[in-house]
Write a protein that holds these residues in place. Structure first.
Motif, mmCIF file in Angstrom:
data_model
loop_
_atom_site.group_PDB
_atom_site.id
_atom_site.type_symbol
_atom_site.label_atom_id
_atom_site.label_comp_id
_atom_site.label_asym_id
_atom_site.label_seq_id
_atom_site.Cartn_x
_atom_site.Cartn_y
_atom_site.Cartn_z
ATOM 1 N N TYR A 158 -3.397 -10.111 2.853
ATOM 2 C CA TYR A 158 -2.141 -9.588 2.328
ATOM 3 C C TYR A 158 -1.104 -9.447 3.431
ATOM 4 O O TYR A 158 0.073 -9.783 3.246
ATOM 5 C CB TYR A 158 -2.372 -8.237 1.640
ATOM 6 C CG TYR A 158 -1.105 -7.449 1.474
ATOM 7 C CD1 TYR A 158 -0.191 -7.792 0.480
ATOM 8 C CD2 TYR A 158 -0.788 -6.410 2.342
ATOM 9 C CE1 TYR A 158 1.001 -7.096 0.345
ATOM 10 C CE2 TYR A 158 0.404 -5.710 2.212
ATOM 11 C CZ TYR A 158 1.293 -6.060 1.212
ATOM 12 O OH TYR A 158 2.482 -5.377 1.093
ATOM 13 N N ALA A 159 -1.525 -8.932 4.588
ATOM 14 C CA ALA A 159 -0.586 -8.724 5.688
ATOM 15 C C ALA A 159 0.052 -10.038 6.119
ATOM 16 O O ALA A 159 1.263 -10.112 6.356
ATOM 17 C CB ALA A 159 -1.287 -8.055 6.869
ATOM 18 N N LEU B 91 -7.552 -13.629 0.832
ATOM 19 C CA LEU B 91 -7.499 -12.781 -0.352
ATOM 20 C C LEU B 91 -8.615 -13.193 -1.314
ATOM 21 O O LEU B 91 -9.001 -14.368 -1.361
ATOM 22 C CB LEU B 91 -6.148 -12.874 -1.053
ATOM 23 C CG LEU B 91 -4.987 -12.133 -0.362
ATOM 24 C CD1 LEU B 91 -4.370 -12.989 0.727
ATOM 25 C CD2 LEU B 91 -3.932 -11.724 -1.371
ATOM 26 N N PHE C 136 -8.223 -7.334 -2.030
ATOM 27 C CA PHE C 136 -8.512 -6.610 -0.788
ATOM 28 C C PHE C 136 -10.006 -6.589 -0.452
ATOM 29 O O PHE C 136 -10.412 -5.859 0.463
ATOM 30 C CB PHE C 136 -8.002 -5.176 -0.885
ATOM 31 C CG PHE C 136 -6.504 -5.056 -0.773
ATOM 32 C CD1 PHE C 136 -5.857 -5.318 0.423
ATOM 33 C CD2 PHE C 136 -5.735 -4.677 -1.863
ATOM 34 C CE1 PHE C 136 -4.483 -5.205 0.546
ATOM 35 C CE2 PHE C 136 -4.357 -4.556 -1.763
ATOM 36 C CZ PHE C 136 -3.725 -4.827 -0.553
ATOM 37 N N GLY D 47 -10.724 -7.159 3.087
ATOM 38 C CA GLY D 47 -9.872 -6.399 3.986
ATOM 39 C C GLY D 47 -8.410 -6.655 3.672
ATOM 40 O O GLY D 47 -8.066 -7.232 2.635
ATOM 41 N N THR D 48 -7.543 -6.266 4.582
ATOM 42 C CA THR D 48 -6.104 -6.314 4.324
ATOM 43 C C THR D 48 -5.371 -7.431 5.076
ATOM 44 O O THR D 48 -4.174 -7.611 4.892
ATOM 45 C CB THR D 48 -5.457 -4.974 4.708
ATOM 46 O OG1 THR D 48 -5.702 -4.728 6.110
ATOM 47 C CG2 THR D 48 -6.040 -3.836 3.891
ATOM 48 N N MET E 72 -1.933 -1.439 4.119
ATOM 49 C CA MET E 72 -1.879 -1.341 2.662
ATOM 50 C C MET E 72 -3.291 -1.262 2.083
ATOM 51 O O MET E 72 -4.267 -1.657 2.713
ATOM 52 C CB MET E 72 -1.135 -2.562 2.105
ATOM 53 C CG MET E 72 -0.920 -2.557 0.600
ATOM 54 S SD MET E 72 -0.010 -1.113 -0.005
ATOM 55 C CE MET E 72 1.663 -1.508 0.545
ATOM 56 N N SER E 73 -3.401 -0.742 0.867
ATOM 57 C CA SER E 73 -4.662 -0.715 0.125
ATOM 58 C C SER E 73 -4.363 -1.031 -1.332
ATOM 59 O O SER E 73 -3.192 -1.053 -1.753
ATOM 60 C CB SER E 73 -5.329 0.653 0.219
ATOM 61 O OG SER E 73 -4.569 1.635 -0.490
ATOM 62 N N ALA E 74 -5.406 -1.268 -2.114
ATOM 63 C CA ALA E 74 -5.216 -1.557 -3.533
ATOM 64 C C ALA E 74 -4.527 -0.393 -4.242
ATOM 65 O O ALA E 74 -3.606 -0.591 -5.051
ATOM 66 C CB ALA E 74 -6.555 -1.881 -4.185
ATOM 67 N N ALA F 61 -0.786 -9.298 -3.155
ATOM 68 C CA ALA F 61 -2.054 -8.567 -3.174
ATOM 69 C C ALA F 61 -2.789 -8.653 -4.498
ATOM 70 O O ALA F 61 -3.572 -7.776 -4.834
ATOM 71 C CB ALA F 61 -1.835 -7.101 -2.798
ATOM 72 N N ALA G 189 -0.906 -4.420 7.268
ATOM 73 C CA ALA G 189 -2.355 -4.312 7.135
ATOM 74 C C ALA G 189 -2.807 -2.903 6.782
ATOM 75 O O ALA G 189 -3.985 -2.690 6.478
ATOM 76 C CB ALA G 189 -3.050 -4.772 8.417
#
Length: 289
Positions: free
Chosen positions: A212-213, A70, A205, A208-209, A167-169, A43, A165
């Motif tokens: 990362y996912a 990303l 991010f 979006g996520t 997750m966040s910063a 991330a 998905a």
């Protein structure tokens, strides 16, 4: 703790791929230096480099690239680790990155090894590298919470991807700080480093996520190549104080035994942040391989 110099990118740009996608990248160091590709950790994005204070003296042109979805790189749903190696091939050829070497940090490790397995790079350094968590020899050593996620990824990959998905910063920052040794927290929370790291998280991010996912599903799945078949030299660097449960439970010992040309170092006074605290020896060793 010694001062770690954090420098914003000296050059930034995009490279078009044959399928119409773009890869976004940042660079530090002399244009005439040996090109070294950074596969960033989980991330994070092209905004976070390392070793800026030693790039000129080591002769390194550091290139950090956003993986698909990303930062500012075009998404590629259902991509694989080998798709990343193909993207790196196009990047290498289009930008004439001759003699390319690669550093894989944390979750970037399997992406770096995919480039080695397809012989897109001449040498590899894995730093606090994520191991093949789903490999039977490693699966048995995992923290129970990590083992549950590895099992979910194996049995219900779509469900696992949907979970990641979420997750966040901010959640990523809290997780990294929460699971790090105090030696690493001292690095991560130093004001200039924290500013650079959190900007890299925010950028990662920005679309979006999903990017990362997908990365995390790939990192927690069986790899689509055999480390035993990798014929380029690989340095493995770990800090003995690293307490991250998603790096390597044995600090790369099992992985080193699977790589024919591996050299492993465990720094006794370092943690997972040794990409920044030990940048010079990491780069010097990589160039000498």
């Amino acid at each position: 703790m010694k001062t770690i110099e954090m420098q914003t990118p000296e050059r930034q740009g995009t490279t078009a791929l044959p399928d119409g996608r773009v890869l976004s990248w940042s660079e530090w160091g002399p244009l005439t230096g040996r090109p070294v590709l950074l596969c960033p950790g989980a991330a994070t994005s092209r905004w976070l480099g390392f070793g800026s204070a030693v790039l000129a003296e080591t002769g390194v042109r550091l290139i950090s690239v956003d993986r698909p979805g990303l930062g500012a790189s075009t998404p590629m749903p259902r991509r694989s680790l080998l798709d990343w190696a193909t993207d790196v091939r196009h990047l290498r050829l289009s930008r004439a990155l001759n003699g390319l070497r690669v550093v894989g940090f944390s979750q970037g490790a399997p992406f770096a090894l995919a480039c080695a397995a397809t012989q897109e790079v001449e040498a590899v350094a894995l730093v606090s590298g994520g191991d093949e968590l789903a490999h039977p020899a490693i699966r048995a050593l995992l923290h129970p919470d990590v083992a549950k996620l590895v099992d979910l990824t194996a049995t219900e990959p779509a469900q696992a991807e949907a979970f990641f998905a979420g997750m966040s910063a901010q959640m990523m920052w809290d997780m990294v700080i929460g699971m790090s040794h105090e030696a690493d927290r001292a690095v991560y929370t130093e004001p200039r480093f924290a500013e650079a790291y959190r900007r890299a998280l925010d950028e990662a991010f920005s679309q979006g996520t999903a990017g990362y996912a997908r990365d995390t599903v790939l990192a927690m799945s069986r790899w689509p190549f055999k480390p035993e078949s990798i014929s380029v030299p690989v340095d493995l660097w770990y800090g003995a104080l690293d307490t991250s449960p998603v790096h390597s439970p044995d600090h790369g010992q099992t992985l080193a035994a699977r790589l024919p040309m591996a050299r492993r170092r465990v720094e006794p006074d370092a943690g997972g942040a040794l990409l920044w605290t030990h940048a010079e020896p990491i780069l010097t060793s990589l160039l000498a391989r």
